[in-house]
Design an enzyme around this catalytic site. Structure first.
Site, PDB file in Angstrom:
ATOM      1  N   ASP A 285       2.175  -5.497  -1.252  1.00 20.50           N
ATOM      2  CA  ASP A 285       2.044  -4.411  -0.206  1.00 20.50           C
ATOM      3  C   ASP A 285       1.727  -3.015  -1.158  1.00 20.50           C
ATOM      4  O   ASP A 285       2.304  -2.978  -2.178  1.00 20.50           O
ATOM      5  CB  ASP A 285       3.179  -4.135   0.711  1.00 20.50           C
ATOM      6  CG  ASP A 285       2.927  -3.296   1.733  1.00 20.50           C
ATOM      7  OD1 ASP A 285       1.567  -3.032   2.184  1.00 20.50           O
ATOM      8  OD2 ASP A 285       3.831  -3.081   2.537  1.00 20.50           O
ATOM      9  N   GLY A 286       0.823  -2.143  -0.504  1.00 15.32           N
ATOM     10  CA  GLY A 286       0.714  -0.982  -1.203  1.00 15.32           C
ATOM     11  C   GLY A 286      -0.675  -0.800  -1.759  1.00 15.32           C
ATOM     12  O   GLY A 286      -0.771   0.232  -2.564  1.00 15.32           O
TER      13      GLY A 286
ATOM     14  N   ASN B  13      -3.640  -9.113   9.973  1.00 13.28           N
ATOM     15  CA  ASN B  13      -4.635  -8.338   9.183  1.00 13.28           C
ATOM     16  C   ASN B  13      -6.178  -8.445   9.530  1.00 13.28           C
ATOM     17  O   ASN B  13      -6.880  -7.768   9.073  1.00 13.28           O
ATOM     18  CB  ASN B  13      -4.526  -8.956   7.656  1.00 13.28           C
ATOM     19  CG  ASN B  13      -3.311  -8.369   7.214  1.00 13.28           C
ATOM     20  OD1 ASN B  13      -2.917  -9.030   6.204  1.00 13.28           O
ATOM     21  ND2 ASN B  13      -2.783  -7.326   7.374  1.00 13.28           N
ATOM     22  N   TRP B  14      -6.716  -9.342  10.420  1.00 13.12           N
ATOM     23  CA  TRP B  14      -7.868  -9.448  11.115  1.00 13.12           C
ATOM     24  C   TRP B  14      -8.247  -8.225  11.661  1.00 13.12           C
ATOM     25  O   TRP B  14      -9.359  -7.891  12.243  1.00 13.12           O
ATOM     26  CB  TRP B  14      -8.056 -10.447  12.077  1.00 13.12           C
ATOM     27  CG  TRP B  14      -7.518 -12.000  11.430  1.00 13.12           C
ATOM     28  CD1 TRP B  14      -6.676 -12.685  11.663  1.00 13.12           C
ATOM     29  CD2 TRP B  14      -8.667 -12.654  10.574  1.00 13.12           C
ATOM     30  NE1 TRP B  14      -6.864 -13.770  11.017  1.00 13.12           N
ATOM     31  CE2 TRP B  14      -7.927 -13.905  10.235  1.00 13.12           C
ATOM     32  CE3 TRP B  14      -9.951 -12.428   9.899  1.00 13.12           C
ATOM     33  CZ2 TRP B  14      -8.489 -14.906   9.403  1.00 13.12           C
ATOM     34  CZ3 TRP B  14     -10.379 -13.249   9.135  1.00 13.12           C
ATOM     35  CH2 TRP B  14      -9.638 -14.586   8.931  1.00 13.12           C
TER      36      TRP B  14
ATOM     37  N   ARG C 111      -7.753  -5.134  10.654  1.00  5.85           N
ATOM     38  CA  ARG C 111      -8.413  -4.066   9.620  1.00  5.85           C
ATOM     39  C   ARG C 111      -9.999  -4.226   9.855  1.00  5.85           C
ATOM     40  O   ARG C 111     -10.722  -4.822  10.334  1.00  5.85           O
ATOM     41  CB  ARG C 111      -8.059  -4.719   8.398  1.00  5.85           C
ATOM     42  CG  ARG C 111      -6.491  -4.403   8.139  1.00  5.85           C
ATOM     43  CD  ARG C 111      -6.096  -4.654   6.657  1.00  5.85           C
ATOM     44  NE  ARG C 111      -4.556  -4.287   6.818  1.00  5.85           N
ATOM     45  CZ  ARG C 111      -3.937  -4.011   5.783  1.00  5.85           C
ATOM     46  NH1 ARG C 111      -4.514  -3.681   4.673  1.00  5.85           N
ATOM     47  NH2 ARG C 111      -2.356  -3.813   5.918  1.00  5.85           N
TER      48      ARG C 111
ATOM     49  N   GLU D 144      17.712 -13.579  -0.504  1.00  6.75           N
ATOM     50  CA  GLU D 144      18.083 -12.370  -1.061  1.00  6.75           C
ATOM     51  C   GLU D 144      16.892 -11.439  -0.671  1.00  6.75           C
ATOM     52  O   GLU D 144      15.914 -11.858  -1.222  1.00  6.75           O
ATOM     53  CB  GLU D 144      18.761 -12.569  -2.672  1.00  6.75           C
ATOM     54  CG  GLU D 144      19.904 -13.157  -2.698  1.00  6.75           C
ATOM     55  CD  GLU D 144      21.146 -12.065  -1.965  1.00  6.75           C
ATOM     56  OE1 GLU D 144      21.305 -10.926  -1.826  1.00  6.75           O
ATOM     57  OE2 GLU D 144      21.955 -13.232  -1.644  1.00  6.75           O
TER      58      GLU D 144
HETATM   59  C1  FPP Z   1      -1.211  -5.035   1.877  1.00  9.10           C
HETATM   60  O1  FPP Z   1      -1.299  -3.750   1.359  1.00  9.10           O
HETATM   61  C2  FPP Z   1      -2.065  -6.088   1.227  1.00  9.10           C
HETATM   62  C3  FPP Z   1      -2.730  -6.747   1.876  1.00  9.10           C
HETATM   63  C4  FPP Z   1      -2.954  -6.899   3.153  1.00  9.10           C
HETATM   64  C5  FPP Z   1      -3.698  -7.766   1.141  1.00  9.10           C
HETATM   65  C6  FPP Z   1      -3.131  -8.394  -0.098  1.00  9.10           C
HETATM   66  C7  FPP Z   1      -3.963  -9.286  -0.786  1.00  9.10           C
HETATM   67  C8  FPP Z   1      -4.173  -9.265  -2.115  1.00  9.10           C
HETATM   68  C9  FPP Z   1      -3.579  -8.232  -3.049  1.00  9.10           C
HETATM   69  C10 FPP Z   1      -5.419  -9.957  -2.751  1.00  9.10           C
HETATM   70  C11 FPP Z   1      -4.551 -11.254  -3.058  1.00  9.10           C
HETATM   71  C12 FPP Z   1      -5.625 -12.008  -3.810  1.00  9.10           C
HETATM   72  C13 FPP Z   1      -5.717 -13.347  -4.116  1.00  9.10           C
HETATM   73  C14 FPP Z   1      -6.815 -13.788  -4.791  1.00  9.10           C
HETATM   74  C15 FPP Z   1      -4.721 -14.191  -3.376  1.00  9.10           C
HETATM   75  P1  FPP Z   1      -1.836  -2.633   2.286  1.00  9.10           P
HETATM   76  O2  FPP Z   1      -3.584  -2.655   2.138  1.00  9.10           O
HETATM   77  O3  FPP Z   1      -1.316  -2.719   3.584  1.00  9.10           O
HETATM   78  O4  FPP Z   1      -1.445  -1.281   1.654  1.00  9.10           O
HETATM   79  P2  FPP Z   1      -1.167   0.167   2.172  1.00  9.10           P
HETATM   80  O5  FPP Z   1       0.129  -0.104   3.003  1.00  9.10           O
HETATM   81  O6  FPP Z   1      -0.803   0.965   0.994  1.00  9.10           O
HETATM   82  O7  FPP Z   1      -2.215   0.439   3.050  1.00  9.10           O
END
Ligand code: FPP
Length: 237
Positions: free
Chosen positions: A14-15, A62-63, A65, A204
């Site tokens: 996340d983040g 997440n769809w 978005r 944990e």
């Molecule tokens: C949440 O952060 C993150 C996601 C919804 C996507 C996570 C996916 C990746 C890091 C790509 C992984 C790649 C592979 C190849 C497995 P956010 O976008 O919600 O962050 P925010 O809360 O700061 O907006």
């Protein structure tokens, strides 16, 4: 005392969005940076002896978005899986066995096909199982398991009164794997967000303010050190 390495670690990446915003970049750039951290942490986890690692890459929610962001994430998955195929030998040497966990329906078919190829070609690896959760929701995972069990009841293979917790564990996406010992969520959020809800009954939790693209091997070590200071009793005394 010797440091105990968790057998299974779950990570909520996340983040990325906030990291990108801080740097004046697009959210997709944040995910790209996050994908590179995913690659590094995967390798490091294998090196230090973690047996299973599960990354929350895309939830059933997440769809919602913006289409641009969803497309960018799908392209990152494609790029990673293509790379995994190109580096098949190297990945086998590193012992990385890749699994897709999630609800297949709804995921672009070319991504499912890439997963099937990578799952097949990495099957012989035996150091670390890497689960990538895409179109994943913990509740939907349980619904999918219940449907499979209901079908067995319908087919006369099992009696309803004989259904056990083990039957659920055997029919969820992580069947045959150890439950997560440690779940990590960076970025200052303190929620599970429908991640591994069945499997995390005794996990944990480790939270931190670090944004995922800034997460390093040292942070994983810190989480493991803190995990070592916890007293896990599993309901005992
Ligand atoms: C949440 O952060 C993150 C996601 C919804 C996507 C996570 C996916 C990746 C890091 C790509 C992984 C790649 C592979 C190849 C497995 P956010 O976008 O919600 O962050 P925010 O809360 O700061 O907006």
């Amino acid at each position: 005392m010797e440091r105990k390495i968790p057998e299974h670690i779950g990570i909520i990446m996340d983040g990325n969005g906030r990291w990108a915003k801080q740097k004046g970049l697009s959210r997709s750039e944040g995910h790209k940076a996050g994908a590179n951290v995913f690659r590094r942490i995967c390798e490091y986890a294998g090196e230090i002896g973690v047996k299973y690692i599960t990354f929350y890459a895309f939830s059933t929610e997440n769809w919602r978005r913006p289409p641009d962001e969803v497309n960018a994430l799908m392209n990152l998955f494609r790029a990673y899986l293509d790379e995994a195929e190109e580096r098949q030998e190297e990945n086998l040497q590193k012992g990385m066995r890749i699994h897709f966990i999630g609800h297949r329906e709804g995921v672009p078919t070319d991504i499912i096909e890439r997963f099937e190829t990578t799952e097949r070609d990495s099957r012989a690896a035996d150091k670390i199982d890497v689960n990538i959760a895409i179109n994943y929701g913990g509740r939907l995972e349980i619904v999918d398991a219940v449907k499979k069990i209901a079908q067995k009841v319908k087919d006369g293979e099992i009696n309803p009164e004989d259904i056990t917790e083990q039957d659920i564990s055997d029919n969820i996406y992580t069947a045959g794997q150890a439950d997560p010992d440690l779940i990590i969520r960076p970025s200052g959020e303190y929620r599970l967000s429908n991640f591994l809800i069945w499997q995390s009954a005794y996990s944990e939790f480790w939270f931190s303010d670090i944004l995922w693209p800034d997460f390093t091997e040292a942070d994983l070590d810190r989480a493991i050190d803190d995990f070592n200071n916890r007293n896990r009793r599993f309901g005992g005394v």
